[in-house]
Write a protein that holds these residues in place. Structure first.
Motif, PDB file in Angstrom:
ATOM      1  N   ASP A   1      36.315  84.179   5.148  1.00 22.06           N
ATOM      2  CA  ASP A   1      37.751  84.009   4.948  1.00 22.06           C
ATOM      3  C   ASP A   1      38.386  85.304   4.460  1.00 22.06           C
ATOM      4  O   ASP A   1      39.495  85.661   4.858  1.00 22.06           O
ATOM      5  N   PHE A   2      37.690  86.017   3.614  1.00 22.53           N
ATOM      6  CA  PHE A   2      38.202  87.293   3.106  1.00 22.53           C
ATOM      7  C   PHE A   2      38.365  88.298   4.244  1.00 22.53           C
ATOM      8  O   PHE A   2      39.333  89.059   4.288  1.00 22.53           O
ATOM      9  N   ASP A   3      37.428  88.286   5.194  1.00 20.40           N
ATOM     10  CA  ASP A   3      37.460  89.238   6.314  1.00 20.40           C
ATOM     11  C   ASP A   3      38.447  88.840   7.402  1.00 20.40           C
ATOM     12  O   ASP A   3      39.124  89.695   7.976  1.00 20.40           O
ATOM     13  N   THR A   4      38.512  87.555   7.712  1.00 19.96           N
ATOM     14  CA  THR A   4      39.205  87.118   8.930  1.00 19.96           C
ATOM     15  C   THR A   4      40.331  86.127   8.707  1.00 19.96           C
ATOM     16  O   THR A   4      41.017  85.766   9.657  1.00 19.96           O
ATOM     17  N   MET A   5      40.516  85.651   7.475  1.00 21.51           N
ATOM     18  CA  MET A   5      41.504  84.595   7.194  1.00 21.51           C
ATOM     19  C   MET A   5      41.152  83.297   7.920  1.00 21.51           C
ATOM     20  O   MET A   5      42.024  82.512   8.279  1.00 21.51           O
ATOM     21  N   LEU A   6      39.865  83.084   8.153  1.00 17.24           N
ATOM     22  CA  LEU A   6      39.402  81.881   8.834  1.00 17.24           C
ATOM     23  C   LEU A   6      38.366  81.159   7.977  1.00 17.24           C
ATOM     24  O   LEU A   6      37.530  81.797   7.328  1.00 17.24           O
ATOM     25  N   LEU A   7      38.422  79.832   7.996  1.00 15.88           N
ATOM     26  CA  LEU A   7      37.372  79.000   7.411  1.00 15.88           C
ATOM     27  C   LEU A   7      36.854  78.112   8.540  1.00 15.88           C
ATOM     28  O   LEU A   7      37.444  77.076   8.845  1.00 15.88           O
ATOM     29  N   PRO A   8      35.765  78.511   9.186  1.00 14.09           N
ATOM     30  CA  PRO A   8      35.287  77.790  10.375  1.00 14.09           C
ATOM     31  C   PRO A   8      34.929  76.341  10.085  1.00 14.09           C
ATOM     32  O   PRO A   8      34.315  76.028   9.059  1.00 14.09           O
ATOM     33  N   ASP A   9      35.318  75.455  11.002  1.00 19.05           N
ATOM     34  CA  ASP A   9      34.955  74.041  10.866  1.00 19.05           C
ATOM     35  C   ASP A   9      33.440  73.862  10.820  1.00 19.05           C
ATOM     36  O   ASP A   9      32.953  72.924  10.180  1.00 19.05           O
ATOM     37  N   GLN A  10      32.727  74.743  11.498  1.00 22.80           N
ATOM     38  CA  GLN A  10      31.265  74.635  11.498  1.00 22.80           C
ATOM     39  C   GLN A  10      30.694  74.688  10.087  1.00 22.80           C
ATOM     40  O   GLN A  10      29.637  74.117   9.816  1.00 22.80           O
ATOM     41  N   LEU A  11      31.395  75.364   9.187  1.00 23.12           N
ATOM     42  CA  LEU A  11      30.928  75.478   7.809  1.00 23.12           C
ATOM     43  C   LEU A  11      31.597  74.456   6.890  1.00 23.12           C
ATOM     44  O   LEU A  11      30.924  73.784   6.101  1.00 23.12           O
ATOM     45  N   THR A  12      32.934  74.339   6.966  1.00 23.94           N
ATOM     46  CA  THR A  12      33.637  73.429   6.054  1.00 23.94           C
ATOM     47  C   THR A  12      33.239  71.974   6.291  1.00 23.94           C
ATOM     48  O   THR A  12      32.960  71.235   5.333  1.00 23.94           O
ATOM     49  N   LEU A  13      33.196  71.565   7.557  1.00 27.66           N
ATOM     50  CA  LEU A  13      32.851  70.172   7.850  1.00 27.66           C
ATOM     51  C   LEU A  13      31.378  69.897   7.587  1.00 27.66           C
ATOM     52  O   LEU A  13      31.017  68.807   7.114  1.00 27.66           O
ATOM     53  N   SER A  14      30.526  70.880   7.876  1.00 26.22           N
ATOM     54  CA  SER A  14      29.100  70.709   7.556  1.00 26.22           C
ATOM     55  C   SER A  14      28.908  70.506   6.058  1.00 26.22           C
ATOM     56  O   SER A  14      28.135  69.654   5.614  1.00 26.22           O
ATOM     57  N   MET A  15      29.642  71.290   5.276  1.00 22.78           N
ATOM     58  CA  MET A  15      29.549  71.171   3.828  1.00 22.78           C
ATOM     59  C   MET A  15      30.066  69.816   3.348  1.00 22.78           C
ATOM     60  O   MET A  15      29.500  69.209   2.429  1.00 22.78           O
ATOM     61  N   LEU A  16      31.131  69.334   3.962  1.00 22.44           N
ATOM     62  CA  LEU A  16      31.692  68.034   3.589  1.00 22.44           C
ATOM     63  C   LEU A  16      30.675  66.917   3.834  1.00 22.44           C
ATOM     64  O   LEU A  16      30.405  66.096   2.943  1.00 22.44           O
ATOM     65  N   TRP A  17      30.091  66.892   5.052  1.00 19.64           N
ATOM     66  CA  TRP A  17      29.136  65.818   5.369  1.00 19.64           C
ATOM     67  C   TRP A  17      27.873  65.942   4.529  1.00 19.64           C
ATOM     68  O   TRP A  17      27.300  64.929   4.112  1.00 19.64           O
ATOM     69  N   LEU A  18      27.433  67.166   4.261  1.00 21.61           N
ATOM     70  CA  LEU A  18      26.247  67.348   3.422  1.00 21.61           C
ATOM     71  C   LEU A  18      26.507  66.861   1.996  1.00 21.61           C
ATOM     72  O   LEU A  18      25.621  66.301   1.350  1.00 21.61           O
ATOM     73  N   GLY A  19      27.739  67.076   1.507  1.00 21.59           N
ATOM     74  CA  GLY A  19      28.073  66.594   0.172  1.00 21.59           C
ATOM     75  C   GLY A  19      28.016  65.084   0.080  1.00 21.59           C
ATOM     76  O   GLY A  19      27.482  64.519  -0.887  1.00 21.59           O
ATOM     77  N   LEU A  20      28.559  64.408   1.091  1.00 23.43           N
ATOM     78  CA  LEU A  20      28.493  62.943   1.108  1.00 23.43           C
ATOM     79  C   LEU A  20      27.056  62.464   1.252  1.00 23.43           C
ATOM     80  O   LEU A  20      26.646  61.486   0.610  1.00 23.43           O
ATOM     81  N   LEU A  21      26.283  63.158   2.085  1.00 22.65           N
ATOM     82  CA  LEU A  21      24.881  62.788   2.275  1.00 22.65           C
ATOM     83  C   LEU A  21      24.090  62.965   0.984  1.00 22.65           C
ATOM     84  O   LEU A  21      23.271  62.111   0.620  1.00 22.65           O
ATOM     85  N   ALA A  22      24.337  64.070   0.281  1.00 23.02           N
ATOM     86  CA  ALA A  22      23.637  64.322  -0.977  1.00 23.02           C
ATOM     87  C   ALA A  22      23.939  63.241  -2.000  1.00 23.02           C
ATOM     88  O   ALA A  22      23.059  62.838  -2.783  1.00 23.02           O
ATOM     89  N   ASN A  23      25.164  62.735  -1.983  1.00 26.48           N
ATOM     90  CA  ASN A  23      25.568  61.756  -2.991  1.00 26.48           C
ATOM     91  C   ASN A  23      25.366  60.302  -2.555  1.00 26.48           C
ATOM     92  O   ASN A  23      25.796  59.383  -3.249  1.00 26.48           O
TER      93      ASN A  23
ATOM     94  N   ALA B   1      35.595  69.241   0.980  1.00 30.56           N
ATOM     95  CA  ALA B   1      34.141  69.393   0.872  1.00 30.56           C
ATOM     96  C   ALA B   1      33.715  69.512  -0.589  1.00 30.56           C
ATOM     97  O   ALA B   1      32.716  68.908  -1.008  1.00 30.56           O
ATOM     98  N   LEU B   2      34.471  70.257  -1.368  1.00 30.80           N
ATOM     99  CA  LEU B   2      34.151  70.380  -2.797  1.00 30.80           C
ATOM    100  C   LEU B   2      34.272  69.029  -3.493  1.00 30.80           C
ATOM    101  O   LEU B   2      33.457  68.688  -4.362  1.00 30.80           O
ATOM    102  N   GLY B   3      35.283  68.248  -3.106  1.00 33.16           N
ATOM    103  CA  GLY B   3      35.431  66.906  -3.665  1.00 33.16           C
ATOM    104  C   GLY B   3      34.266  66.004  -3.292  1.00 33.16           C
ATOM    105  O   GLY B   3      33.852  65.152  -4.083  1.00 33.16           O
ATOM    106  N   ALA B   4      33.730  66.184  -2.079  1.00 31.54           N
ATOM    107  CA  ALA B   4      32.589  65.379  -1.649  1.00 31.54           C
ATOM    108  C   ALA B   4      31.340  65.694  -2.454  1.00 31.54           C
ATOM    109  O   ALA B   4      30.499  64.825  -2.674  1.00 31.54           O
ATOM    110  N   TRP B   5      31.206  66.930  -2.898  1.00 30.76           N
ATOM    111  CA  TRP B   5      30.036  67.325  -3.692  1.00 30.76           C
ATOM    112  C   TRP B   5      30.188  66.955  -5.169  1.00 30.76           C
ATOM    113  O   TRP B   5      29.230  66.541  -5.813  1.00 30.76           O
ATOM    114  N   MET B   6      31.408  67.104  -5.713  1.00 28.32           N
ATOM    115  CA  MET B   6      31.589  66.975  -7.160  1.00 28.32           C
ATOM    116  C   MET B   6      32.439  65.802  -7.597  1.00 28.32           C
ATOM    117  O   MET B   6      32.604  65.571  -8.790  1.00 28.32           O
ATOM    118  N   GLY B   7      33.007  65.064  -6.645  1.00 28.17           N
ATOM    119  CA  GLY B   7      33.821  63.918  -7.011  1.00 28.17           C
ATOM    120  C   GLY B   7      35.264  64.292  -7.280  1.00 28.17           C
ATOM    121  O   GLY B   7      35.598  65.463  -7.473  1.00 28.17           O
TER     122      GLY B   7
END
Length: 294
Positions: A155-177, A225-231
Motif C-alpha cells: 500500500d505504501f508503494d502503490t496505494m493498493l491493498l490487493p483483495d488476494q491479501l485482505t480477503l485471505s486475511m479476513l477468512w483466515l481470521g474467521l477460521l482461526a476463531n 480483516a482486523l475485526g475478524a482476528w481481534m473482535g
C-alpha cells in the motif's frame, strides 16, 4: 518429529530462535510478494481490459508483456544488469552485509529496504513466539504478521491493498476463531462486519460533504480483516491509533513534499495499529484508563 515438538515445548528460547530464523526466510519471500504482486495484478487488469474491448471490436494500444511472471518466475536477478542471484547471494541479511549492499556483478546499490523487511519479519515472528509460546496461536499470529507486513509495504508503494491479501486475511481470521483461538467466533463475525461498515460510513460521509473520496475500499476490507482476528472490541482502538499516527505522519509528509495534493495511503497506519493492538490492546487501554480517566 514428536521429539522436535517436545524439545521446542520445553525449550522456549530455542523455539523463539527457530521462529526468528524461519521468519527471516519468510521475510525474503515477502520482499518478492511486495514487489511482484502489484505487477502481476497490473498485467491481469490490462489483459482483462484488452479482452473486454476486443469483444467490442476495439483494439487497445496496450503493451502487455508475454513473459512468464509470478512469485516464482523469473528467478531473482539484479534489476540493473539482469545477472541472476545465486542461492548463496540470497541469504537474508547476511548476503546484503557480505556484498556491502551492492550487486556482486555491476556494483549497483541494493535498497536497504530488503534486509529491513527481513529483519522486521523476524522480529515480528519472535514476538509472536514469545507471546504465545509453542502453540497453535503462534502459527496463526505468524500468518497475521506476515500478511500485515506485505500489505503495509504494498500500500505504501502503490496505494493498493490487493483483495488476494485482505480477503485471505479476513477468512483466515474467521477460521482461526472457529475455536475461539483469539476471540469468540461471534465477536469475530461482528468485528468483520463492523470493521467494514465503520470505514464505509466514514467514506460515504466524507464523500457527501466534500465530493471527494477520502480512502480506498481496500482499507474497509483491511479493517474488516482486523475485526475478524481481534473482535469488534478492538476496532475503536485501531481506528483511533491509526488516525492519530496517520494524521501526524501525513502532516510531516505533506510539509516535506512540494506537491501538497498527493494522496497518502491509510493502509500502513491501519496495519501498524492493528498489529500493536493484537498484542498490547489490554495494556494500552489500561494505561489510558489509569492516566487519563480519574
Amino acid at each position: 518429529m514428536l521429539d522436535i515438538f517436545n524439545y521446542f515445548e520445553h525449550a522456549p528460547v530455542a523455539w523463539v530462535i527457530f521462529v526468528g530464523l524461519f521468519s527471516l526466510l519468510v521475510g525474503s519471500f515477502l520482499n518478492v510478494v511486495i514487489y511482484r504482486l502489484p505487477i502481476m495484478l497490473e498485467r491481469d487488469w490490462k489483459r482483462e481490459c484488452q479482452l473486454l474491448f476486443e469483444d467490442e471490436g476495439v483494439k487497445l494500444p496496450i503493451d502487455i508483456p508475454t513473459d512468464k511472471f509470478n512469485l516464482v518466475f523469473p528467478h531473482s536477478h539484479c534489476p540493473s544488469c539482469k545477472s541472476p542471484v545465486k542461492p548463496w547471494q540470497n541469504i537474508p541479511v547476511l548476503s546484503y552485509l557480505v556484498q556491502k549492499g551492492k550487486c556482486s556483478h555491476c556494483q549497483t546499490s541494493i535498497s536497504i529496504r530488503y534486509p529491513f523487511i527481513e529483519i522486521l519479519t523476524a522480529i515480528a515472528g519472535m514476538i509472536a513466539a514469545v507471546q504465545f509460546g509453542f502453540s497453535e496461536q503462534t502459527l496463526w499470529a505468524l500468518l497475521f504478521s506476515y500478511l500485515l507486513i506485505s500489505m503495509c509495504f504494498i500500500d505504501f508503494d502503490t496505494m493498493l491493498l490487493p483483495d488476494q491479501l485482505t480477503l485471505s486475511m479476513l477468512w483466515l481470521g474467521l477460521l482461526a476463531n472457529l475455536s475461539a483461538t483469539f476471540v469468540p467466533l461471534e465477536d469475530a463475525v461482528i468485528g468483520a462486519v463492523a470493521g467494514y461498515m465503520i470505514l464505509w460510513t466514514i467514506f460515504q460521509s466524507f464523500k457527501l460533504l466534500t465530493g471527494k473520496e477520502g480512502m480506498g475500499f481496500g482499507d474497509f476490507k483491511l479493517l474488516a480483516a482486523l475485526g475478524a482476528w481481534m473482535g469488534w472490541q478492538s476496532l475503536l482502538l485501531i481506528v483511533l491509533m491509526s488516525s492519530v499516527v496517520g494524521a501526524v505522519a501525513g502532516i510531516i509528509i505533506l510539509r516535506l513534499q512540494e506537491k501538497h495534493q498527493q494522496a497518502i495511503p491509510f493502509g500502513p497506519y491501519l496495519a501498524i495499529a492493528g498489529w500493536i493492538s493484537f498484542y498490547w490492546q489490554e495494556q494500552i487501554v489500561e494505561f489510558y484508563m489509569n492516566t487519563w480517566v480519574r
